[in-house]
Design a protein around this motif. Structure first.
Motif, PDB file in Angstrom:
ATOM      1  N   LEU A 103       2.390  -0.496   1.155  1.00 40.76           N
ATOM      2  CA  LEU A 103       1.447   0.486   0.616  1.00 40.76           C
ATOM      3  C   LEU A 103       0.256  -0.191  -0.061  1.00 40.76           C
ATOM      4  O   LEU A 103      -0.503   0.460  -0.771  1.00 40.76           O
ATOM      5  N   GLU A 104       0.072  -1.471   0.148  1.00 41.82           N
ATOM      6  CA  GLU A 104      -0.949  -2.225  -0.569  1.00 41.82           C
ATOM      7  C   GLU A 104      -2.372  -1.775  -0.245  1.00 41.82           C
ATOM      8  O   GLU A 104      -2.633  -1.223   0.810  1.00 41.82           O
ATOM      9  N   PHE A 105      -3.259  -2.008  -1.222  1.00 38.38           N
ATOM     10  CA  PHE A 105      -4.688  -1.723  -1.109  1.00 38.38           C
ATOM     11  C   PHE A 105      -4.981  -0.251  -0.819  1.00 38.38           C
ATOM     12  O   PHE A 105      -5.703   0.091   0.109  1.00 38.38           O
ATOM     13  N   ASN A 106      -4.410   0.610  -1.640  1.00 37.46           N
ATOM     14  CA  ASN A 106      -4.688   2.041  -1.612  1.00 37.46           C
ATOM     15  C   ASN A 106      -5.023   2.465  -3.034  1.00 37.46           C
ATOM     16  O   ASN A 106      -5.365   1.617  -3.863  1.00 37.46           O
ATOM     17  N   GLN A 122      13.892  -5.033   2.422  1.00 35.99           N
ATOM     18  CA  GLN A 122      13.647  -6.475   2.369  1.00 35.99           C
ATOM     19  C   GLN A 122      12.266  -6.821   1.825  1.00 35.99           C
ATOM     20  O   GLN A 122      12.095  -7.858   1.193  1.00 35.99           O
ATOM     21  N   LYS A 123      11.279  -5.961   2.102  1.00 34.25           N
ATOM     22  CA  LYS A 123       9.899  -6.271   1.708  1.00 34.25           C
ATOM     23  C   LYS A 123       9.230  -5.046   1.107  1.00 34.25           C
ATOM     24  O   LYS A 123       9.292  -3.964   1.681  1.00 34.25           O
ATOM     25  N   ILE A 124       8.582  -5.250  -0.039  1.00 36.28           N
ATOM     26  CA  ILE A 124       7.812  -4.195  -0.699  1.00 36.28           C
ATOM     27  C   ILE A 124       6.443  -4.777  -1.040  1.00 36.28           C
ATOM     28  O   ILE A 124       6.349  -5.773  -1.763  1.00 36.28           O
ATOM     29  N   TYR A 125       5.403  -4.159  -0.533  1.00 40.60           N
ATOM     30  CA  TYR A 125       4.037  -4.589  -0.826  1.00 40.60           C
ATOM     31  C   TYR A 125       3.314  -3.421  -1.489  1.00 40.60           C
ATOM     32  O   TYR A 125       3.004  -2.420  -0.845  1.00 40.60           O
ATOM     33  N   LEU A 126       3.081  -3.534  -2.774  1.00 40.83           N
ATOM     34  CA  LEU A 126       2.469  -2.454  -3.551  1.00 40.83           C
ATOM     35  C   LEU A 126       1.166  -2.873  -4.218  1.00 40.83           C
ATOM     36  O   LEU A 126       0.544  -2.082  -4.917  1.00 40.83           O
ATOM     37  N   GLN A 127       0.732  -4.107  -4.038  1.00 42.20           N
ATOM     38  CA  GLN A 127      -0.421  -4.640  -4.760  1.00 42.20           C
ATOM     39  C   GLN A 127      -1.689  -3.829  -4.530  1.00 42.20           C
ATOM     40  O   GLN A 127      -1.833  -3.152  -3.519  1.00 42.20           O
ATOM     41  N   ALA A 128      -2.583  -3.947  -5.529  1.00 42.49           N
ATOM     42  CA  ALA A 128      -3.904  -3.323  -5.485  1.00 42.49           C
ATOM     43  C   ALA A 128      -3.828  -1.802  -5.318  1.00 42.49           C
ATOM     44  O   ALA A 128      -4.474  -1.211  -4.466  1.00 42.49           O
ATOM     45  N   LEU A 145      16.476  -7.356  -0.953  1.00 43.94           N
ATOM     46  CA  LEU A 145      15.061  -7.625  -1.195  1.00 43.94           C
ATOM     47  C   LEU A 145      14.776  -9.119  -1.106  1.00 43.94           C
ATOM     48  O   LEU A 145      15.420  -9.923  -1.759  1.00 43.94           O
ATOM     49  N   GLN A 146      13.777  -9.462  -0.279  1.00 41.61           N
ATOM     50  CA  GLN A 146      13.373 -10.853  -0.103  1.00 41.61           C
ATOM     51  C   GLN A 146      11.979 -11.116  -0.665  1.00 41.61           C
ATOM     52  O   GLN A 146      11.682 -12.212  -1.102  1.00 41.61           O
ATOM     53  N   GLU A 147      11.129 -10.090  -0.620  1.00 42.54           N
ATOM     54  CA  GLU A 147       9.734 -10.294  -1.012  1.00 42.54           C
ATOM     55  C   GLU A 147       9.187  -9.027  -1.649  1.00 42.54           C
ATOM     56  O   GLU A 147       9.386  -7.933  -1.133  1.00 42.54           O
ATOM     57  N   ILE A 148       8.484  -9.197  -2.791  1.00 43.62           N
ATOM     58  CA  ILE A 148       7.827  -8.068  -3.457  1.00 43.62           C
ATOM     59  C   ILE A 148       6.482  -8.534  -3.994  1.00 43.62           C
ATOM     60  O   ILE A 148       6.365  -9.636  -4.529  1.00 43.62           O
ATOM     61  N   SER A 149       5.476  -7.692  -3.810  1.00 43.79           N
ATOM     62  CA  SER A 149       4.152  -7.994  -4.344  1.00 43.79           C
ATOM     63  C   SER A 149       3.702  -6.847  -5.236  1.00 43.79           C
ATOM     64  O   SER A 149       3.568  -5.714  -4.790  1.00 43.79           O
ATOM     65  N   TYR A 172      10.322 -14.368  -2.675  1.00 41.50           N
ATOM     66  CA  TYR A 172       8.931 -14.319  -3.116  1.00 41.50           C
ATOM     67  C   TYR A 172       8.731 -13.148  -4.068  1.00 41.50           C
ATOM     68  O   TYR A 172       9.004 -12.001  -3.731  1.00 41.50           O
ATOM     69  N   PHE A 173       8.217 -13.468  -5.262  1.00 37.78           N
ATOM     70  CA  PHE A 173       7.920 -12.467  -6.280  1.00 37.78           C
ATOM     71  C   PHE A 173       6.487 -12.697  -6.734  1.00 37.78           C
ATOM     72  O   PHE A 173       6.154 -13.763  -7.261  1.00 37.78           O
ATOM     73  N   TYR A 174       5.623 -11.698  -6.509  1.00 39.92           N
ATOM     74  CA  TYR A 174       4.223 -11.816  -6.892  1.00 39.92           C
ATOM     75  C   TYR A 174       3.897 -10.734  -7.912  1.00 39.92           C
ATOM     76  O   TYR A 174       4.139  -9.552  -7.660  1.00 39.92           O
ATOM     77  N   ALA A 175       3.345 -11.134  -9.058  1.00 41.09           N
ATOM     78  CA  ALA A 175       2.961 -10.181 -10.095  1.00 41.09           C
ATOM     79  C   ALA A 175       1.747 -10.696 -10.871  1.00 41.09           C
ATOM     80  O   ALA A 175       1.708 -10.655 -12.094  1.00 41.09           O
ATOM     81  N   ILE A 176       0.738 -11.174 -10.167  1.00 41.25           N
ATOM     82  CA  ILE A 176      -0.491 -11.651 -10.798  1.00 41.25           C
ATOM     83  C   ILE A 176      -1.317 -10.432 -11.204  1.00 41.25           C
ATOM     84  O   ILE A 176      -1.458  -9.481 -10.431  1.00 41.25           O
ATOM     85  N   ASN A 177      -1.847 -10.451 -12.427  1.00 40.99           N
ATOM     86  CA  ASN A 177      -2.633  -9.337 -12.963  1.00 40.99           C
ATOM     87  C   ASN A 177      -1.850  -8.021 -12.949  1.00 40.99           C
ATOM     88  O   ASN A 177      -2.381  -6.965 -12.605  1.00 40.99           O
ATOM     89  N   ALA A 178      -0.580  -8.095 -13.317  1.00 41.38           N
ATOM     90  CA  ALA A 178       0.274  -6.897 -13.350  1.00 41.38           C
ATOM     91  C   ALA A 178       0.844  -6.653 -14.750  1.00 41.38           C
ATOM     92  O   ALA A 178       1.811  -5.927 -14.898  1.00 41.38           O
ATOM     93  N   PHE A 179       0.263  -7.294 -15.758  1.00 42.52           N
ATOM     94  CA  PHE A 179       0.644  -7.106 -17.162  1.00 42.52           C
ATOM     95  C   PHE A 179       2.115  -7.420 -17.431  1.00 42.52           C
ATOM     96  O   PHE A 179       2.743  -6.789 -18.261  1.00 42.52           O
ATOM     97  N   LEU A 180       2.609  -8.419 -16.730  1.00 43.78           N
ATOM     98  CA  LEU A 180       3.966  -8.910 -16.981  1.00 43.78           C
ATOM     99  C   LEU A 180       3.904  -9.747 -18.248  1.00 43.78           C
ATOM    100  O   LEU A 180       3.194 -10.748 -18.314  1.00 43.78           O
ATOM    101  N   THR A 181       4.617  -9.327 -19.279  1.00 45.30           N
ATOM    102  CA  THR A 181       4.512 -10.007 -20.582  1.00 45.30           C
ATOM    103  C   THR A 181       5.590 -11.034 -20.803  1.00 45.30           C
ATOM    104  O   THR A 181       5.398 -11.995 -21.528  1.00 45.30           O
TER     105      THR A 181
END
Length: 187
Positions: A103-106, A122-128, A145-149, A172-181
């Motif tokens: 669902l990325e870039f929506n 296995q894969k979730i793409y939610l970025q942007a 789950l193998q990869e999440i963005s 793979y775990f991506y959470a850049i600019n996602a307010f992970l504290t």
């Protein structure tokens, strides 16, 4: 030894095949109506705007654009960069054969729904997107789950808790600019 044979009249044969045909049609309709993905896919469209034009309740969800099915079950949804807005329905959690959700870039907003029933995912793409929160226990049940963005999401500040250990296959775990504290807090 004498064997008795009975001839079937053409009328009896016609009746037999007609009844058999009706039985097969009835069974096909019953099986189709029992597929839980049908209702779930219709529910997904309600809070979303800009979905592909053939995502209509009158049409078979397995013929919808950007949906991949196998053995009558939805296994992938790819709406990346599709101009989608609105929010995600909790119904996503009922697509138990789903392996990929893109669902990325929506401009999808609101909280991320719980996906704990998606053992095959296995894969979730939610970025942007514009998601604003991640529920506690988000990773529970996501054992495949193998990869999440989650990059570039305006989430309320959140901590990565121990529930991520449920995602035993995560690579793979991506959470850049996602307010992970904080990483791995107690939940």
């Amino acid at each position: 030894m004498m064997v008795e044979t009975r001839n079937c009249t053409p009328y009896a044969a016609f009746v037999f095949f007609f009844l058999f045909y009706l039985l097969v049609i009835d069974l096909c309709c019953q099986c189709r109506g029992e597929n839980p993905d049908d209702t779930t896919m219709y529910e997904l469209t309600r809070p979303l705007y800009g979905v592909p034009s053939n995502w209509k309740p009158q049409l078979d969800p397995y013929s919808w654009d950007d949906v991949i099915c196998s053995r009558g079950r939805v296994i992938a949804i790819n709406l990346a960069q599709s101009g989608i807005s609105g929010s995600l329905s909790p119904a996503h959690g009922n697509l138990t054969s789903l392996t990929s959700l893109q669902l990325e870039f929506n401009n999808i907003c609101g909280p991320l729904p719980r996906l704990s029933k998606l053992f095959s995912l296995q894969k979730i793409y939610l970025q942007a997107n514009a998601f604003d929160s991640i529920p506690s226990g988000f990773f529970i049940g996501l054992s495949s789950l193998q990869e999440i963005s989650l990059d570039d999401l305006p989430l309320t500040p959140w901590s990565l808790s121990q529930d991520i250990t449920s995602a035993t296959g995560l690579v793979y775990f991506y959470a850049i600019n996602a307010f992970l504290t904080r990483v791995l807090s107690e939940a």
